[in-house]
Design an enzyme around this catalytic site. Sequence first.
Site, PDB file in Angstrom:
ATOM      1  N   HIS A 115       8.812 -12.722  -3.722  1.00 50.18           N
ATOM      2  CA  HIS A 115       9.253 -11.527  -3.006  1.00 50.18           C
ATOM      3  C   HIS A 115      10.760 -11.302  -3.124  1.00 50.18           C
ATOM      4  CE1 HIS A 115       5.332 -12.348  -0.806  1.00 50.18           C
ATOM      5  NE2 HIS A 115       5.162 -11.155  -1.358  1.00 50.18           N
ATOM      6  N   ASP A 167       0.428  -8.499   2.273  1.00 53.01           N
ATOM      7  CA  ASP A 167       0.841  -9.723   2.988  1.00 53.01           C
ATOM      8  C   ASP A 167       2.173  -9.510   3.715  1.00 53.01           C
ATOM      9  OD1 ASP A 167       1.306 -10.412  -0.302  1.00 53.01           O
ATOM     10  OD2 ASP A 167       3.050 -10.335   0.995  1.00 53.01           O
ATOM     11  N   GLU A 220      -0.886   0.647   1.815  1.00 52.91           N
ATOM     12  CA  GLU A 220      -1.764  -0.507   1.521  1.00 52.91           C
ATOM     13  C   GLU A 220      -3.203  -0.075   1.806  1.00 52.91           C
ATOM     14  OE1 GLU A 220      -2.006  -3.910   0.529  1.00 52.91           O
ATOM     15  OE2 GLU A 220      -4.094  -3.375   1.015  1.00 52.91           O
ATOM     16  N   ASP A 279      -5.028   4.696  -0.186  1.00 57.59           N
ATOM     17  CA  ASP A 279      -4.943   4.427  -1.633  1.00 57.59           C
ATOM     18  C   ASP A 279      -3.576   4.844  -2.169  1.00 57.59           C
ATOM     19  OD1 ASP A 279      -6.524   6.010  -4.523  1.00 57.59           O
ATOM     20  OD2 ASP A 279      -5.267   4.219  -4.358  1.00 57.59           O
ATOM     21  N   GLY A 280      -2.906   3.921  -2.820  1.00 58.18           N
ATOM     22  CA  GLY A 280      -1.570   4.226  -3.331  1.00 58.18           C
ATOM     23  C   GLY A 280      -1.572   5.321  -4.372  1.00 58.18           C
ATOM     24  N   ASP A 299       3.256  -3.704  -5.491  1.00 60.94           N
ATOM     25  CA  ASP A 299       2.819  -5.097  -5.370  1.00 60.94           C
ATOM     26  C   ASP A 299       1.311  -5.104  -5.168  1.00 60.94           C
ATOM     27  OD1 ASP A 299       3.217  -7.802  -2.971  1.00 60.94           O
ATOM     28  OD2 ASP A 299       2.811  -7.835  -5.140  1.00 60.94           O
ATOM     29  N   SER A 300       0.590  -4.839  -6.242  1.00 66.53           N
ATOM     30  CA  SER A 300      -0.865  -4.702  -6.119  1.00 66.53           C
ATOM     31  C   SER A 300      -1.557  -5.946  -6.683  1.00 66.53           C
ATOM     32  CB  SER A 300      -1.340  -3.472  -6.893  1.00 66.53           C
ATOM     33  OG  SER A 300      -1.328  -3.737  -8.280  1.00 66.53           O
ATOM     34  N   ASP A 327      -4.129  -7.723  -9.392  1.00 67.57           N
ATOM     35  CA  ASP A 327      -4.250  -7.505 -10.846  1.00 67.57           C
ATOM     36  C   ASP A 327      -5.270  -6.403 -11.103  1.00 67.57           C
ATOM     37  OD1 ASP A 327      -3.928 -11.063 -11.487  1.00 67.57           O
ATOM     38  OD2 ASP A 327      -2.422  -9.469 -11.609  1.00 67.57           O
ATOM     39  N   PRO A 331     -10.099  -1.996  -6.443  1.00 66.40           N
ATOM     40  CA  PRO A 331      -9.315  -0.858  -5.913  1.00 66.40           C
ATOM     41  C   PRO A 331      -7.985  -0.654  -6.637  1.00 66.40           C
ATOM     42  CG  PRO A 331      -9.277  -2.712  -4.380  1.00 66.40           C
ATOM     43  CD  PRO A 331     -10.299  -3.036  -5.447  1.00 66.40           C
TER      44      PRO A 331
END
Length: 287
Positions: A67, A97, A117, A147-148, A166-167, A169, A173
């Site tokens: 991060h 997170d 998120e 949904d981004g 920061d999704s 892999d 979704p």
Amino acid sequence: MSSGEQAEWFFESDFGVDIRCGIKARLLHEGRTKFQEMRIYEHELLGKVLVLDDIIQTTSSDEFFYHEMFVRVPLLGHPRWGEAERELDVLIIGGGDGGILREVLRYPKVRRVTMVEIDGEVVEFCQRYLGFNGDYDDPRVELIIGDGAAYVSGAAPASFDHCIIDSTDPGGPSMVLYTKEFHEHVRTLLKPDGSMVRHMGVAFHHHAIYRPILTEIQDLFPRLQVYRNSIPAYVGGDMAFACATKDGHAIHEPQAEDPGRFYNAEIHRASFAMSEWWKQHYLPEPR
Ligand code: SAM
């Protein structure tokens, strides 16, 4: 297995590489959310471990390796970082997170953070069990459970300085977060000197998947820089981060010192050094 029982082994199978955590792990939570299978372990070495659809997402023992580099490199590397009057609007896609949020909120010049998120249960259970999240009650924070990809398609043009993706892999979704259309929408919502940064997997395992995506991003932005960092919980070597800038500014030179538990100016600079393997197998062909 109910939570609390001793789990002897934890397996992750990532692109044909089985990772078996042979040190005892205790299962703290297990359940299927609307979008994914979520498990949270307590591990003798890794601490608290978030697992989504059998892939380790983050651990309390090394989350800051990830991060801090994800956020401080593009923010502190911006050539206008030192301008006192400059206030930042930041968009986070994913990051359930809460580690990215924590890193972004540390800077007073951040005026507004919108975090989109898709899975509210990830946010809830990470707050409850991992506890390294940023403060969702900070008045600068707008948390949107959604949904981004849908969000960026409707976002106001030139409204954010940084978009941090920061999704998970590619899969489930998160597939919609790896398309050309998604990156075009992100480019539109960025201010003229804005940047988009995203993780691009563990290069050695994932180069075949991510290299085409990097090439597509390179075609959409005047500059794409890739930097790397080793995160112990992500087996397979260095993880890649890709930063694309709308005005072509470079980010490899830190404009300020802000050492963390992992980050410092030396590692900021060093993270851009690329081996011959990375140049030949991972970085997109030069334009
Ligand atoms: N550090 C991890 C990694 O390297 O893969 C990522 C951590 S974070 C937990 C990934 C987050 O992306 C998850 O909380 C997941 O719910 C979220 N996500 C996946 N697809 C999404 C989408 N379409 N829109 C918003 N968030 C999404």
